[in-house]
Motif scaffolding. Sequence first.
Motif, PDB file in Angstrom:
ATOM      1  N   GLY A  23       0.787  -1.231   0.000  1.00 21.99           N
ATOM      2  CA  GLY A  23       0.000   0.000   0.000  1.00 21.99           C
ATOM      3  C   GLY A  23       0.814   1.273   0.000  1.00 21.99           C
ATOM      4  O   GLY A  23       0.242   2.367  -0.035  1.00 21.99           O
ATOM      5  N   ARG A  24       2.136   1.176  -0.005  1.00 23.87           N
ATOM      6  CA  ARG A  24       2.957   2.381  -0.046  1.00 23.87           C
ATOM      7  C   ARG A  24       2.830   3.070  -1.396  1.00 23.87           C
ATOM      8  O   ARG A  24       2.873   2.416  -2.426  1.00 23.87           O
ATOM      9  N   GLU A  25       2.677   4.397  -1.352  1.00 18.64           N
ATOM     10  CA  GLU A  25       2.642   5.176  -2.584  1.00 18.64           C
ATOM     11  C   GLU A  25       4.006   5.829  -2.773  1.00 18.64           C
ATOM     12  O   GLU A  25       4.438   6.650  -1.958  1.00 18.64           O
ATOM     13  N   VAL A  26       4.689   5.442  -3.823  1.00 18.63           N
ATOM     14  CA  VAL A  26       6.022   5.962  -4.107  1.00 18.63           C
ATOM     15  C   VAL A  26       5.965   6.748  -5.407  1.00 18.63           C
ATOM     16  O   VAL A  26       5.560   6.215  -6.445  1.00 18.63           O
ATOM     17  N   ASP A  27       6.343   8.035  -5.348  1.00 13.86           N
ATOM     18  CA  ASP A  27       6.433   8.838  -6.572  1.00 13.86           C
ATOM     19  C   ASP A  27       7.725   8.457  -7.276  1.00 13.86           C
ATOM     20  O   ASP A  27       8.807   8.943  -6.958  1.00 13.86           O
ATOM     21  N   ILE A  28       7.607   7.566  -8.234  1.00 17.02           N
ATOM     22  CA  ILE A  28       8.769   6.973  -8.869  1.00 17.02           C
ATOM     23  C   ILE A  28       9.307   7.820 -10.004  1.00 17.02           C
ATOM     24  O   ILE A  28      10.399   7.563 -10.519  1.00 17.02           O
ATOM     25  N   ARG A  29       8.564   8.854 -10.411  1.00 17.62           N
ATOM     26  CA  ARG A  29       8.968   9.676 -11.554  1.00 17.62           C
ATOM     27  C   ARG A  29      10.350  10.330 -11.362  1.00 17.62           C
ATOM     28  O   ARG A  29      11.170  10.325 -12.289  1.00 17.62           O
ATOM     29  N   PRO A  30      10.658  10.924 -10.182  1.00 21.27           N
ATOM     30  CA  PRO A  30      11.994  11.525 -10.017  1.00 21.27           C
ATOM     31  C   PRO A  30      13.128  10.519 -10.227  1.00 21.27           C
ATOM     32  O   PRO A  30      14.147  10.854 -10.831  1.00 21.27           O
TER      33      PRO A  30
END
Length: 848
Positions: free
Chosen positions: A169-176
């Motif tokens: 359930g972790r939300e990781v902003d992977i774009r960077p």
Amino acid sequence: MDSQLGGSSSQQPTRSNNPLQGTFQQPSQLGNVPQPLPSQLGSVQQPSQVPGSLQQSSQLGSLQQPGLTTNVLQGSLQQPSQLGSFQQPSGHLGSFQQPSHLGSLQQPSHLGSLQPTNPQLGALQQYGLTNRFSPSSMQQLIKGDRSMITLSDDNVMVKQVLGTHAPDGREVDIRPLLYIVEDILNRASLNPEGLMITGTQAQVEYLEDKSHQANFLLLVDALSHIIDRISCEIQYKAIGGSDAHQTTLSIFHLVSSFAWDAKMVLALAAFALNYGEFWLLAQIYSTNQLAKAMAFLKQVPGIIEHAGLLKPRFDALNDLIRAVLEVTRTVVEFKELPSAYITQEVPALSSAFAQIPTAVYWTIRSIVACAAQISSFTSLGYEFVVSTTEAWELSTLTHKLRTIRDHLKKQLEICNQYIEEKRDVEAFQMLVNLFEMIHIDNMKPLKAIIYPRDDIQPLFDGYAKKRVNIDVLRRKNVLLLISSLNISQDELSILDQIYNESRVVQSARLESQYELVWIPLVDRSLPWTDPMQKHFESLQSSMPWYTVYHPNLIGKAVVRFIKEKWHFRNKPILVVLDPQGRVVSPNAIHMMWIWGSNAFPFTSAREEALWRDETWRLELLTDGIDPTILNWIKEGKYIFLYGGDDIEWIRKFTNTVRAVALAADVSLELAYVGKGSKREQVRRVLATIAVEKLGHCWQDLAMMWFFWTRLESMLFSKIQQGKADDHGDPMMQGIKKLLSYDRDGSWAVLCKGSSVVVNGHGNSILPTLNEFDKWKENVRLQGFDVAFKNHHDLLRGETYPCCRFEFSHFAGRIPEGMRCPECHNSMEKYTTYLCCHDEASTPNILYS
């Protein structure tokens, strides 16, 4: 399922399948050496001794035993700290130890001493390392792909992949992180024309923004451990020659708690570490002593020296990395789709989500293959990798990924189109609501129409020739001139004249000032070409008022709102907003043409007041276009205003008028005003009138254009007020007749001074003149005007020359129905297609 993946022990190859002695036999389905059970993936354990030691179990015998080579390598080899090590990681994922049940991985006794045939192996032969570091063993990660790729059914693989997927359930902003990986891969290449992954503007801005750099450091700090472990896993399995499928699954176990997009980017980041290190050494080893020493250990100079021989391999590797990035970007874009506008109930999205596990698998599988290539370069040197076989394997993976990419991109395009439509509907409704609200000033409505953000100056000041903000319009009456790029020079010249006159008049009355803003609308489905850009710039430079800096600033929802709510088709309209942003006239262009700046402040109320003060007179028709006519009016002369393009009728009419005027002893003048269309025919008529001296005419076609434009504006102004069929309004009846006559043929209007006496079709006007003998006696008793009108009405009643109108769909507000101004019956509707092209029209460019 486990039986399909191989047995539980990792056996050494026999002499018959030794990579140095013969071909390597692979299992029939997944290929390569049989692998551990799934529960052991990612945690291949050392024997019970302390990791890193050279101690062996009693059953292994002495260092001379062939089986010793494997444990020596697995127990003592350590990688540089950057890539992680083959030491025992902590945590629940276990350690890189061989399970005890694998025993000593003994070679069968018949293998003998494994004498190598390649003299370059040198000292490796003494320690029995040839089996572990043989080229075929190093490249099993590549060779194993062939059998896997040719599988007809990926169902087994998908089940295995889904079995590892347990997101927490972790939300990781992977774009960077993806931006950084793309930057590494963009700069790491054999030459500047190698991979050439073009960075997006967003990526460049992100990398240069210090606040983003700080955020990225926090992200890397949280993910660096897992990236290092993936890197170690890939390198360990590559050196060991493990099966590519099992290596891929072991990575899935490491990233089991992450979402699909994060799995891909983390694996790609782990590969970028090794790939970037390799090319960093290649780029700087000639100028940096530390890099030079490290490069020799990794055999980089030899690889660079023989780059030509390795070109097929590098090309295949670059193509595969590019395909990996394209699929990764696409999956990340799916993750970033706004859930407020799209759900999995949309077929395109559900189809893509069903495909994503397969896409992630083949992407990571390809990353493993790329990593194996780099490992073979650094461990074996160029001599072992000049074969094109592995290049074919990489190309096969590339083809697989491109097929997946094409499918996902097609679904993504459908999803983005669906989202755009939803957003357009939302933005359109927001505009509708916004213009129904009361505001303290006009800033919100104007920004919504022109440009909603504050990141640029969206207006161009045509007087100062510079860009400005929307604030220059605050609390002013604003006239929005909305048109396509087909707005004519005639329209612009008249607008310019009226605008400049109003500037002089309004300069002394600050409270009454208004501003004009051009809103250019173009068809966004057509490509924006250089000719269109030049035409737009030419129009913009000719306007002294404010203009939107570029048409692409106008949003799709705004275009829809203007067309549906303000009834723009193709002809220019002038929407008027008061200082609070309220629409006070849906189209003041008609007022502008009819009364010019006298119509200020261009409200609907002002329009009604102006019509109340008007009468059906010659000044209304000509509006000072021709000073000669104004002089005739002052002198009280009889005036025939006439038009059409039938030169024979014009000859007969003008000659007959002169004869009747002479016989009736009246002062009568003629003025030819042309036709509302067919300019080329009108030019020929003008030339004939001038040569044959048939009477006064307007040589300037712009004057004729303005006459007919004003006449049409009178009709649409009345329609806009809901008076299309007001039979008690002589002005409306006269306007409709003239427009109908112009479309149907020749016509004439008889005036006495400013008063309009007769407005008739050519079929009734010329016969009335020809029958002068029948009514000439009445001229002395009733006057020329009354006698002419009575006889004309008699002839018209006998012929009933009914009218017809043709409204262009581009004209804006079109009445639902109309009655004939002659017989007052309801008129039928027809659809007519007419080509309105003539030589004086604007450039032949298509716009919305």
